[in-house]
Design a protein around this motif. Structure first.
Motif, PDB file in Angstrom:
ATOM      1  N   GLY A  18      -9.992   7.664  -2.729  1.00 38.03           N
ATOM      2  CA  GLY A  18      -8.722   6.962  -2.662  1.00 38.03           C
ATOM      3  C   GLY A  18      -8.906   5.571  -2.044  1.00 38.03           C
ATOM      4  O   GLY A  18      -9.762   5.336  -1.300  1.00 38.03           O
ATOM      5  N   VAL A  19      -8.028   4.951  -2.938  1.00 39.20           N
ATOM      6  CA  VAL A  19      -7.797   3.628  -2.596  1.00 39.20           C
ATOM      7  C   VAL A  19      -5.982   3.514  -2.798  1.00 39.20           C
ATOM      8  O   VAL A  19      -5.252   4.151  -2.625  1.00 39.20           O
ATOM      9  CB  VAL A  19      -8.000   2.714  -3.780  1.00 39.20           C
ATOM     10  N   ALA A  20      -5.690   2.267  -1.560  1.00 41.42           N
ATOM     11  CA  ALA A  20      -4.239   2.426  -1.480  1.00 41.42           C
ATOM     12  C   ALA A  20      -3.877   1.042  -1.725  1.00 41.42           C
ATOM     13  O   ALA A  20      -4.571   0.158  -2.167  1.00 41.42           O
ATOM     14  CB  ALA A  20      -3.769   2.443   0.107  1.00 41.42           C
ATOM     15  N   SER A  23      -5.936  -2.209  -0.293  1.00 45.56           N
ATOM     16  CA  SER A  23      -7.288  -1.948  -0.425  1.00 45.56           C
ATOM     17  C   SER A  23      -8.151  -3.307  -0.835  1.00 45.56           C
ATOM     18  O   SER A  23      -7.729  -3.686  -2.218  1.00 45.56           O
ATOM     19  CB  SER A  23      -7.991  -0.709  -0.694  1.00 45.56           C
ATOM     20  N   THR A  26      -6.033   5.280  -9.526  1.00 43.65           N
ATOM     21  CA  THR A  26      -5.760   6.356  -7.636  1.00 43.65           C
ATOM     22  C   THR A  26      -7.101   6.821  -6.829  1.00 43.65           C
ATOM     23  O   THR A  26      -7.478   6.758  -5.633  1.00 43.65           O
ATOM     24  CB  THR A  26      -5.694   7.481  -8.621  1.00 43.65           C
TER      25      THR A  26
END
Lengths: 242, 321
Positions: free
Chosen positions: B238-240, B243, B261
């Protein structure tokens, strides 16, 4: 970190509003079981601070709302909560596994690279189809595009490198091979995968009740169908195509 | 209703994003500068998640087909209403037939326009944000074009009269917004330790420049080349928003609203939530430097920012009493 029985995992921050829980460092079904277990625990307990979770091969990324947590350090609180969740249940209980049959018309106009995949691996086209459609596959996660499944379990006998020149347009619902992976394109995109067939089933729909055909943790079986069956099914489904 | 006379460079409808669907591979989208988006809504007495217009670098020209109240926040694109310069950061009464024209962003990159009542577009996966790549959400899943007519939920005429008759001029503090800082605060990423000592130091010491290869999905930066101590086969995770990933080229990519995502590149750092506006208002050519804070500090800053937002909200309400 050690939590519960023999379950090893690490919790690390992804900034100030998410953490990544990592259960291992290899793509492996036994590690993935813990990923599934944690997301199942989230579904059962629905913590107030949880915004959403994103399962991947070896990790679950957990997005939370630090403002919903009244303690001084929301990050520490979320870590404790996850520790507590993971220690409540025995590891690797029964995980709901659904098997989804995916009809695929292999070769011809739908799978222009089938011949290449066969030649590359010293097989006949029929053998490639047999191997591809007799595998036991697991959907580890969805990503890249809405509904795009990251699938594990393809036989190394049909592994084929990506095309040297990617195609500008890969039709939606194409089934392809890239290295040791197999996948299905939900929407039309550019890409370098070797295309071996196409399914009449839509992988993604703008539908809140069921946006994607597949879900993380599903098992897949590919069922070979004829071009005639493909057309019949496609017509019946009014497949969503872009 | 308003009509798009000229669409500008990239004008879309956004709200605070599409949460809860990332596990299906559906991206979050939403306003690039969530603070500016929220302030615009606060200024016209809307719910903070109401859809707004997000304009990028070059603004649009719009014609209002009925009376309403609007607010502009974010970058200053020299807005002119019927040829007269109007301020940003306040509520403005506009009348049927008024033409609102924007120029080029002089300060920042993105301008938000909120209309009292909120734009009336269908919600897809519980959000009005436009997701361009998959072509859904917002206005027909695409950027706005000449001739598009966008409705809003009915305007309250008492509110329109009240704003129209306001004598006292006021605006939210320019000190608070938009952010001009060159410094972007970050926390170390999960793979920070995998980078060479030189790269780790350079990341915090040297400036990076936003390149023209930047969009709503992410910004590519140039600066010191960042390298790993040894080749590392990363398993996608996962990344945000915010990031900072480093692909093999060594030039970092900051992931933004339309990010995928999951990502398969090592993350050197993660931008603090309170600095999302700072990064989203940077344009190609702008320089930034990264400074490190802890997760605890970042979470305290979120609380402080929210206190400030509540104060602004309360003082805006006082103006309309």
């Amino acid at each position: 970190m050690l939590g519960g029985f023999s379950l090893h995992y690490r919790i690390e921050p992804l900034g100030d509003s998410a953490v990544i829980v990592e259960f291992g460092t290899e793509i492996d079904e036994s590690i993935y079981r813990h990923v599934q277990q944690l997301i199942q625990l989230f579904e059962e307990t629905k913590p107030k601070w949880l915004i959403e979770y994103v399962p991947a091969y070896t990790t679950v990324t957990v997005f939370y709302d630090p403002l919903s947590i009244r303690t001084e350090f929301p990050y520490a609180y979320v870590r404790q909560e996850i520790d507590a969740l993971l220690s409540t249940k025995k590891i690797a209980q029964k995980i709901r596994a659904k098997t989804v049959d995916i009809p695929v018309c292999y070769g011809g106009e739908f799978g222009p690279d089938l011949a290449y995949v066969a030649k590359y691996n010293g097989l006949t086209e029929e053998e490639v189809v047999d191997i591809h459609s007799s595998g036991d596959y697991l959907v580890y996660m969805l990503g890249f595009a809405p509904g795009f499944p990251y699938i594990g379990g393809m036989s190394p006998k049909i592994a084929t490198p990506r095309r040297k020149t990617p195609r500008l347009k890969i039709p939606a619902r194409s089934v392809g091979i890239a290295g040791h992976q197999t996948g299905i394109y939900p929407i039309e995109t550019p890409g370098g995968w070797q295309l071996i067939g196409k399914t009449p089933l839509p992988l993604f729909n703008v539908n809140e009740n069921r946006p994607t055909l597949l879900q993380p943790g599903d098992r897949i079986r590919f069922i070979p169908i004829s071009a005639e069956q493909f057309r019949e099914m496609e017509e019946r489904l009014h497949a969503y195509d872009r | 209703m308003l009509t798009i006379v000229k669409p500008g460079l990239l004008t879309t409808i956004q709200d605070l994003g599409r949460y809860g669907w990332q596990k299906y591979g559906i991206v979050v989208s939403g306003a690039m500068d969530p603070i500016a988006h929220r302030l615009a809504n606060i200024l016209v007495m809307n719910d903070e998640n109401c859809p707004t217009l997000e304009m990028t670098l070059v603004g649009a020209t719009l014609r209002f087909e009925e009376n309403t109240v609007i607010a502009l926040t974010g970058a200053d694109m020299s807005p002119r209403l019927n040829g007269r310069r109007i301020p940003i950061g306040t509520a403005i009464a506009v009348e049927k037939g008024d033409v609102l024209e924007f120029g080029i962003a002089e300060d920042g990159c993105r301008t938000y326009l909120a209309v009292h009542g909120g734009f009336d577009v269908p919600r897809v996966f519980k959000s009005s944000s436009t997701y361009l790549r998959a072509g859904f959400g917002g206005f027909k899943g695409r950027t706005l074009e000449k001739g598009d007519r966008i409705k809003w939920k009915k305007t309250d005429s008492t509110f329109f009269q009240k704003v129209k008759n306001m004598r006292r001029r006021w605006a939210i503090s320019r000190y608070f917004y938009p952010p001009r800082s060159r410094t972007v605060r970050v926390m170390k990423g999960r793979q920070f330790q995998l980078f060479t000592k030189e790269s780790q130091q350079a990341f915090f010491r040297e400036p990076f420049t936003v390149t023209s290869d930047s969009d709503r999905m992410g910004y590519r930066l140039t600066g010191p080349t960042l390298s790993l101590t040894k080749k590392f086969e990363m398993i996608s995770e996962g990344v945000a928003f915010g990031s900072i990933q480093v692909p093999a080229s060594g030039d970092p990519i900051v992931l933004l609203a339309d990010r995928q995502t999951v990502g398969g590149y090592p993350k050197i750092a993660q931008i603090a939530t309170v600095d999302f506006s700072t990064i989203a208002q940077k344009k190609p050519g702008d320089e930034i430097t990264f400074s490190e804070i802890t997760v605890e500090e970042a979470q305290m800053l979120i609380r402080r920012l929210e206190t400030e937002m509540r104060l602004i909200k309360a003082s805006v309400r006082l103006q309309f009493r």
